[in-house]
Design an enzyme around this catalytic site. Structure first.
Site, PDB file in Angstrom:
ATOM      1  N   GLU A 364       0.865  -1.178   0.000  1.00 18.62           N
ATOM      2  CA  GLU A 364       0.000   0.000   0.000  1.00 18.62           C
ATOM      3  C   GLU A 364       0.902   1.229   0.000  1.00 18.62           C
ATOM      4  OE1 GLU A 364      -4.259   1.221   1.989  1.00 18.62           O
ATOM      5  OE2 GLU A 364      -3.235  -0.624   2.567  1.00 18.62           O
ATOM      6  N   GLU A 650      -2.763   0.704  13.297  1.00 19.00           N
ATOM      7  CA  GLU A 650      -3.900   0.994  12.434  1.00 19.00           C
ATOM      8  C   GLU A 650      -5.213   0.685  13.143  1.00 19.00           C
ATOM      9  OE1 GLU A 650      -5.487   0.004   7.936  1.00 19.00           O
ATOM     10  OE2 GLU A 650      -4.057  -1.354   8.868  1.00 19.00           O
TER      11      GLU A 650
END
Length: 768
Positions: A364, A650
């Site tokens: 990502e 996260e």
């Protein structure tokens, strides 16, 4: 060909103009067996080396490049030219290479390895393979100035040649492979490539540099027999070492942020291999290895194939990020909060690499707009991000302006649009609609920069991005005036959402989006007024007023209840000032009730987390805010700290209490968004606030609460250094000392409400 211009009289310009690159030719070379090419040229100086007064290299690339002149690096920066919206903004770097040119004693040799980088490194989720183009290219002009004012230029052109580097493979996700046995081969011709000179801009974002190195704190053997290293800190960069061993020895380096079952926890990397390989040449002096065409997010490394015993003196981790200067510090009596602040700082360091990324380790590493929208205020306290985030906002404007978009995309630069295959977990989104928070980054990040630095010229340049966003939202509104249409992330990563569905939050998405629109429209109105755009100011204020009226009618009840009745909707309504005087205290009390009912565990995601402590403290519930901050059971800000985290996670529970990794596909251990509470810690707990943009006037208002007996910290503001130190002695009372920049006015508000005006002297003064 390499061009040598005859001496011309008169002084040379201080900086070579970018127009020089109009005469240079972008060049490339086809790789041999996948090996990264080295582009080279040789020339002779037209005057003695002693006559060289300055030499400047202007360079850029589709890909990444590492120039050397006469055997010495042209720069200590890496991963140039960074990542921008390449279709319209390609940064040109300037390097002072005077000493390198002089060192050649009349000869000049330029050598440039060329790698894939962000240009065509197969970015995106899974097999998305998002690439800007099929081939890399390098463009440069070397301008040498002599004592008599004459100049000599060396430009990229088809007279350059190419050889092969020992790099057999290198991408950002998968790592770098080198075979030091391989010969460079005979020089071969380069060929012309394409770089649109209309996209060239001066370097405006801080370059990427090595900032420190760390030796492993522990080395041991895992249950599977692998050698593992712990560097004690989750960081971003690579491993560096020099090692000697038999020819053909292959060393494999794998990287991960955590351990699971006493081995590397690599599942969160998804398809990213994050693996480097080095095949030794057999040279008795050893092979030096530093894989600068990739980067990894890791605390732990696994080393296989090391010849002999590996010790801490043999290897180091190099910390890499954009060259942003630390500006904020905090320390308190609570060790857990101190570690939380450290985690926020390290997550910003790791994710401020070319662009503000979501995470630095998996497949990502994209410029997700929602993450920085949540974190921008914190970012601007911890580091000087004036150039870094301004450059990114110009990319936001540029990306949103590219056909067919007419709204702020989810990521900037928007590599998702380039995917050649279908791996995009949100590919079924309606392409025509903007999203709240993510799109609001065009406004909220600009607001954070305006508050921190007070630069009106930059705000003027950022304003068109705000307009694009708000106009796109206007088109998306329902007939009721609510923003309750289209795809929304909503309160992303609500801790009560199932691991496989991060968007399944308690907060109604229409409530979240509509609230965000009011905030954005208000700041756009303020911006337009500052810029003298009175018609725009009225337009956006009207939009804010209409939207607020629709919000109130549809979502707010007379008793203060708000639709979906969860922490996030109250936090947004209070923090964004969406409630009238009669309703606000009722909603605030309901928020406090929900926080208590949850046992002070966090119940918010991306939307609510930056604002919930603000909503509590600004409505008189400071004890609830402190208890929410200091809770350490799962989920909470301090739960990751209790599990040994050294960066922000996260998910609230990226690692479960039993030490296993959260089963969700998205499970990063370096994601700064949920660390946005640090902004509240700096402004409310410590008490340093901007009373006017750029800290032209300062508010010192520390607000102590249960669990923290003292705090101290500093902020190097645009107006100068601000320091605050306070304590609550065991026998009661309150002490406060502060340093205010000389000549700057400050309002000091003590916990008992007492106010006093002071003018800074640059020296510490006692205020209570």
């Amino acid at each position: 060909m390499t061009s040598t211009h005859a001496p011309t009289p008169g002084p040379a310009p201080a900086r070579a103009p970018l127009t020089l690159l109009a005469d240079a030719l972008p060049i490339t070379a086809d790789p041999t067996d996948g090996r990264a090419p080295i582009l080279s040229t040789r020339a002779e100086l037209t005057q003695p080396a002693s006559a060289v007064t300055s030499a400047e290299l202007l360079a850029t690339a589709h890909g990444i490049y590492e120039p050397t002149l006469n055997g010495s690096p042209a720069t200590d920066t890496v991963l140039n030219p960074g990542w921008t919206v390449y279709e319209s903004r390609l940064q040109v770097q300037r390097f002072d290479v005077t000493e390198q040119v002089r060192a050649g004693d009349g000869a000049l040799e330029v050598s440039v390895p060329l790698g894939r980088g962000w240009w065509n490194g197969d970015f995106g989720f899974g097999d998305a393979a998002s690439n800007y183009g099929d081939e890399n290219a390098f463009l440069a002009a070397l301008v040498i100035t002599y004592a008599d004012g004459s100049t000599q230029q060396v430009l990229t052109d088809e007279s350059w040649t190419a050889t092969d580097s020992p790099i057999t493979f290198a991408t950002i996700y998968d790592g770098q492979h080198e075979d030091r046995r391989l010969p460079a081969g005979d020089p071969r011709p380069v060929r012309a490539a394409e770089i649109d000179r209309g996209t060239l801009i001066e370097q405006s974002s801080p370059l990427i540099t090595r900032h420190e190195s760390r030796r492993p704190e522990a080395i041991w053997t895992s249950p599977s027999g692998k050698t593992l290293l712990d560097f004690g800190q989750n960081l971003v960069g690579w491993l560096r070492f020099t090692v000697a061993g038999p020819e053909g020895t292959e060393i494999t380096l794998r990287h991960a942020e955590v351990l699971e079952h006493e081995e590397l926890g690599t599942r969160p990397l998804r398809s990213a291999k994050a693996t480097d390989h080095l095949v030794l040449s057999g040279d008795p002096a050893g092979d030096a290895f530093e894989p600068t065409f990739t980067f990894h997010g890791f605390r732990y490394a696994e080393v296989v194939g090391w010849p002999g015993e590996l010790t801490a003196d043999d290897i180091e981790a190099v910390v890499v990020h954009s060259d942003i200067r630390r500006t904020g510090w905090f320390e308190s009596s609570h060790d857990g909060v101190n570690q939380l602040i450290s985690n926020s700082v390290w997550s910003q360091r790791g994710n401020f690499l070319a662009v503000p990324t979501d995470c630095p380790q998996r497949d990502e590493r994209l410029g997700w707009t929602g993450d920085i929208a949540a974190f921008a205020a914190t970012a601007a306290y911890q580091f000087d991000v004036s150039d870094f985030l301004h450059n990114w906002l110009l990319d936001v404007r540029a990306e949103a302006s590219l056909p067919p978009l007419s709204f702020v995309p989810f990521v900037v630069p928007d590599s998702l649009k380039l995917r050649s295959q279908g791996s995009d977990p949100i590919a079924d989104r309606p392409e025509e609609t903007p999203t709240a928070i993510w799109g609001d980054a065009a406004v909220w990040v600009a607001e954070a920069l305006w508050t921190a630095y007070g630069d009106l010229d930059r705000l003027r340049a950022e304003y068109p991005g705000m307009v694009i966003h708000l106009e796109s939202v206007e088109r998306a509104l329902s007939p009721s005036g609510l923003w309750d249409t289209g795809f929304q992330f909503g309160d992303w990563l609500d801790p009560d959402a199932p691991p496989e569905d991060a968007a399944a939050a308690k907060a109604d998405k229409g409530v979240v989006a509509t609230a965000c629109l009011v905030r954005s429209a208000r700041f756009a109105a303020e911006t337009a007024a500052l810029l003298g755009e009175e018609a725009d100011a009225q337009r956006w204020q009207d939009l804010a007023d209409r939207t607020l009226a629709a919000f109130t009618e549809a979502y707010v009840q007379a008793d203060g209840r708000i639709l979906s009745d969860c922490g996030t909707v109250y936090a947004l309504a209070i923090a964004f000032d969406l409630l009238d005087e009669a309703t606000r205290p009722k909603s605030a009390e309901r928020l406090a009730e929900l926080v208590r009912e949850a046992g002070f565990q966090v119940s918010t995601g991306f939307a609510g987390t930056p604002f919930i402590t603000w909503a509590l403290s600004e409505t008189g519930h400071i004890e609830d805010a402190y208890r929410l901050l200091l809770e350490d059971s799962n989920p909470s800000w301090l739960y990751p700290v209790s599990m040994g985290a050294t960066t922000i996670w996260e998910r609230w529970d990226s690692m479960l209490p039993d030490g296993s990794i959260n089963p969700g596909e998205m499970t990063s251990f370096n994601h700064y968004a949920l660390g946005a509470v640090a902004d509240w810690i700096y402004q409310v707990v410590l008490g340093i606030r901007a009373a006017e943009p750029g800290y032209r006037r300062i508010l010192i208002q520390p607000t102590p609460g249960p669990g923290i007996d003292w705090a101290k910290g500093a902020y190097d503001s645009a107006a100068g250094r601000i320091e605050v130190e306070w304590s609550v002695p065991a026998d009661g009372g309150f002490t406060l000392a502060a340093t205010i920049p000389a000549g700057v006015d400050a309002l000091v508000v003590l916990p008992d409400g007492t106010q006093q005006e002071v003018t800074g002297t640059g020296e510490q003064i006692t205020l209570a």
